[in-house]
Design a protein around this motif. Structure first.
Motif, short mmCIF file in Angstrom:
data_model
loop_
_atom_site.label_atom_id
_atom_site.label_comp_id
_atom_site.label_asym_id
_atom_site.label_seq_id
_atom_site.Cartn_x
_atom_site.Cartn_y
_atom_site.Cartn_z
N UNK A 48 -0.45 -3.22 -12.03
CA UNK A 48 -1.84 -2.78 -11.91
C UNK A 48 -2.30 -2.18 -13.22
N UNK A 49 -3.59 -2.06 -13.35
CA UNK A 49 -4.21 -1.51 -14.57
C UNK A 49 -5.19 -0.44 -14.13
N UNK A 50 -4.99 0.79 -14.62
CA UNK A 50 -5.76 1.93 -14.12
C UNK A 50 -6.56 2.55 -15.26
N UNK A 67 -8.12 -1.61 -9.41
CA UNK A 67 -6.96 -1.45 -10.29
C UNK A 67 -6.38 -2.80 -10.71
N UNK A 68 -7.06 -3.91 -10.33
CA UNK A 68 -6.63 -5.26 -10.70
C UNK A 68 -5.15 -5.47 -10.35
N UNK A 69 -4.81 -5.20 -9.09
CA UNK A 69 -3.41 -5.28 -8.65
C UNK A 69 -2.94 -6.72 -8.58
N UNK A 73 -1.45 0.44 -17.98
CA UNK A 73 -0.88 -0.66 -17.23
C UNK A 73 0.47 -0.23 -16.67
N UNK A 74 0.67 -0.46 -15.37
CA UNK A 74 1.90 -0.06 -14.69
C UNK A 74 2.55 -1.28 -14.07
N UNK A 75 3.89 -1.23 -13.96
CA UNK A 75 4.64 -2.28 -13.28
C UNK A 75 5.71 -1.61 -12.43
N UNK A 81 0.83 -1.21 0.00
CA UNK A 81 0.00 0.00 0.00
C UNK A 81 0.87 1.26 0.00
N UNK A 82 1.98 1.22 0.74
CA UNK A 82 2.87 2.39 0.76
C UNK A 82 3.45 2.66 -0.62
N UNK A 83 3.89 1.61 -1.31
CA UNK A 83 4.48 1.80 -2.64
C UNK A 83 3.44 2.27 -3.65
N UNK A 84 2.23 1.73 -3.56
CA UNK A 84 1.18 2.15 -4.49
C UNK A 84 0.80 3.61 -4.29
N UNK A 85 0.60 4.01 -3.04
CA UNK A 85 0.18 5.39 -2.79
C UNK A 85 1.30 6.37 -3.17
#
Length: 663
Positions: free
Chosen positions: A622-624, A496-498, A653-655, A358-362
């Motif tokens: 994730x896919x946003x 976001x389909x993480x 799409x992010x990685x 969660x920290x890395x995503x935010x």
């Protein structure tokens, strides 16, 4: 530079790609140009855009470099450029804007002149028309075969096989069972399903039914033994239970705006039944009698089913274990199939990996500049004004005006010629149409080019709008994500389909729990003391139990070494003795109060801080969809973008790699 493309692997194995390369090479030599390289896309559809074709993407990256190593790209045919207007024009126009032109061997032209541009527009129309014609013929044939109850291709359902394959109008799905007389030693798929059904009805347990099925010599299609889950999936498959297959009835079928399939209506293809009606009813009654699983509640597992383990399976929330700590357990810890050991993936403590993810995503989503950077491949050209839409529109309008005047003149000349010949009215109309057809065709091509330009300009505006939406996403992340409870985090992960992949095997511990001794120091905010001779002189009198064969000072030094380095008990150096002995003393000393008193005595000694808590190396994907994400956080329905067109509502799409950078 030449660019070669074929859409299927079969064409690449034949003469297609080789022949095209020879033609472009000869053309470059005849023109007296220097051949600096070749880019080749094999088995790549012409409907894909430049960033979706691997070698064409590299060609475009090379073209954007300064200084450029080439100033013209040679293709064998116009359809190599693209099969749709968007796939055709986008990269051609971008190259043209930076001073690189495209030459076509087949009709010997390039787009550096008005005449060459006119020929290229006609090639673009022909390539798209040809693609549509091929698709209609192919899809129409498949639809007709489905309506006749034939085999339409794709994966063959378990329990069936294809007969008449390769014979026009003769291929069908039939049961994979023994069709000859006498004893058959082969284990057919339909027989495996029937035996699996009868075993489950008798045993009322899928795992035991699978074990018996394996013992009898039945295997899955790929040769692997059965497990309870795979047996249940195949026996209760809708195709097997309903004895029918629905063609174009799945969610993946392309549909129009009204939800109807684009290439034909759904068709129900009846199949031979594996089970008799009474057998199917008995199976459903048995399934219905089985009690539902009890699900442990308490901790909200925001990443359940989203963590990929080293064995390839997924981690799921596993309830609570000793000392009330929540953990994730790998699904592979269950038997992969009856009689085979499970995987050895250790459990993961839930809180550390949830907090880390969660920290890395935010952090990532709160950085607007970073979001724009990683979407640059999709927004750079069309969102930054590199294409001069106004100039191109003015040029097309000028050409359309000239062509319209030419059409009027041609119409007048043709009318005079027809009147002079004294033809009847019907013949006169046909004659006029024939005479003005070339001029009219050129005007139609110009009008279509203007429509394509308008569509791409709208898309460019939409891309700019989506870039602004990414800024909104960053602002939303800064404003709200840091305060979401676990329930909200779980919903956000789904939105976001993480997916979280463990890059390295996690540290092994006791059921995923953190070190109890380290937790003792952390709760009291103490450093780990260095055990010197002076310090040991203060601690030694406090030891009341001195077993033979164990050196208390060496044991305490080993425990402090483990705390200082953070290594698992099993990885401690051998000089400290058996890890189990050190663990036993750590528990005993902590429970008796000796450890607390010893640390109080050593409080003035030199100490080192505890190492940072272990965080598994992970990769986050994730896919946003910005519109949907913003609407979800605002508890509203997804907004309708003001600008419709390509890219609207498209997912980015992010990685994120294990170093929190982008992979």
């Amino acid at each position: 530079m030449d660019y070669l493309r074929v859409s299927t692997e079969d064409q690449a194995k034949g003469y297609g790609i080789t022949c095209a390369g020879k033609k472009t090479g000869r053309y470059i030599g005849v023109k007296g140009w220097e051949h600096v390289g070749t880019f080749t896309d094999v088995g790549v559809s012409g409907a894909l855009e430049s960033h979706e074709r691997p070698d064409l993407r590299r060609l475009m990256e090379e073209a954007r470099k300064v200084p450029r190593s080439f100033d013209i790209v040679v293709v064998n045919e116009g359809r190599v450029i693209g099969r749709t207007g968007r796939a055709f024009w986008r990269w051609v126009w971008e190259l043209q804007e930076i001073g690189i032109f495209v030459a076509v061997v087949k009709r010997d032209y390039d787009n550096s002149t008005p005449e060459g541009e006119s020929k290229m527009r006609k090639d673009a129309d022909y390539a798209e028309d040809e693609r549509n014609s091929i698709r209609e013929r192919t899809q129409g044939g498949i639809q007709e075969k489905a309506e006749e109850g034939g085999y339409v291709g794709g994966k063959v359902p378990f329990g069936y096989r294809v007969v008449g394959r390769g014979r026009t109008g003769k291929s069908r799905l039939v049961l994979d069972e023994c069709c000859g007389g006498g004893d058959c030693e082969a284990k057919h798929e339909a027989c495996a399903l029937r035996r699996g059904r009868s075993l489950f009805v008798a045993l009322q347990h899928w795992g035991r039914a699978a074990a018996t099925l394996n013992a009898e010599g039945y295997a899955r299609r790929d040769g692997r033994p059965w497990c309870g889950q795979s047996l249940r999936q195949q026996v209760l498959s809708p195709i097997v239970m309903e004895a029918r297959q629905v063609f174009r009835g799945s969610r993946g079928v392309k549909r129009d705006r009204d939800g109807r399939p684009l290439n034909g209506d759904p068709v129900v293809i009846p199949l031979p039944a594996v089970f008799a009606p009474a057998e199917a009813e008995e199976l459903l009654r048995t399934v219905g009698r089985r009690p539902d699983r009890t699900v442990l509640t308490g901790h909200v597992y925001s990443l359940s089913g989203r963590i990929v383990s080293p064995c390839g399976r997924r981690y799921v929330g596993g309830g609570r274990i000793r000392r009330g700590r929540a953990v994730y357990r790998c699904q592979g810890r269950g038997e992969p199939y009856a009689g085979v050991p499970a995987c050895s993936c250790p459990c993961l403590a839930a809180e550390p990996i949830e907090q880390q993810t969660w920290r890395r995503l935010t952090t990532f989503l709160s950085d607007a500049d970073r979001l724009r950077h990683v979407t640059g491949d999709r927004t750079t050209v069309w969102g930054s004004g590199q294409v001069d839409f106004e100039g191109r529109r003015a040029d097309l309008d000028r050409k359309i005006g000239i062509q319209t005047q030419a059409l009027a003149v041609a119409l007048g000349v043709a009318a005079k010629q027809v009147v002079a010949r004294g033809l009847c009215l019907a013949e006169a109309e046909k004659a006029v149409e024939r005479l003005i057809a070339p001029v009219q065709d050129e005007l139609d091509v110009l009008l279509e080019a203007k429509e394509a330009l308008t569509a791409l300009e709208a898309e460019s505006a939409a891309v700019q709008g989506r870039a602004a939406l990414l800024v909104e996403v960053a602002a939303m992340a800064q404003r709200t994500l840091g305060h979401l409870p676990l329930e909200g985090q779980k919903e956000f992960m789904a939105a976001i389909d993480a997916k979280v992949t463990l890059v390295e095997p996690p540290q092994r511990g006791r059921s995923g729990q953190p070190c109890a001794m380290a937790a003792w120091f952390s709760e009291r905010r103490l450093g780990v003391p260095l055990l010197t001779d002076e310090g040991w002189a203060k601690v030694e009198p406090m030891i009341t139990h001195r077993p033979r064969g164990v050196c208390p000072r060496l044991v305490m030094t080993g425990i402090l070494y483990k705390l200082r380095t953070g290594v698992p008990w099993s990885s401690l150096p051998a000089l400290f003795g058996r890890p189990a002995t050190l663990q036993t003393y750590a528990v005993r000393w902590r429970a008796s109060g000796f450890w607390k008193n010893a640390m109080r005595v050593l409080a003035t000694a030199e100490s080192t801080p505890l190492p940072a808590a272990f965080e598994p190396a992970t990769r986050i994907e994730c896919s946003i969809v910005p519109e949907d994400l913003l609407a979800t956080q605002q508890n509203t329905s997804p907004r309708k973008p003001a600008l419709a067109g390509y890219g609207t509502g498209e997912a980015f799409k992010f990685r994120m790699g294990s170093d929190t950078g982008l992979a």
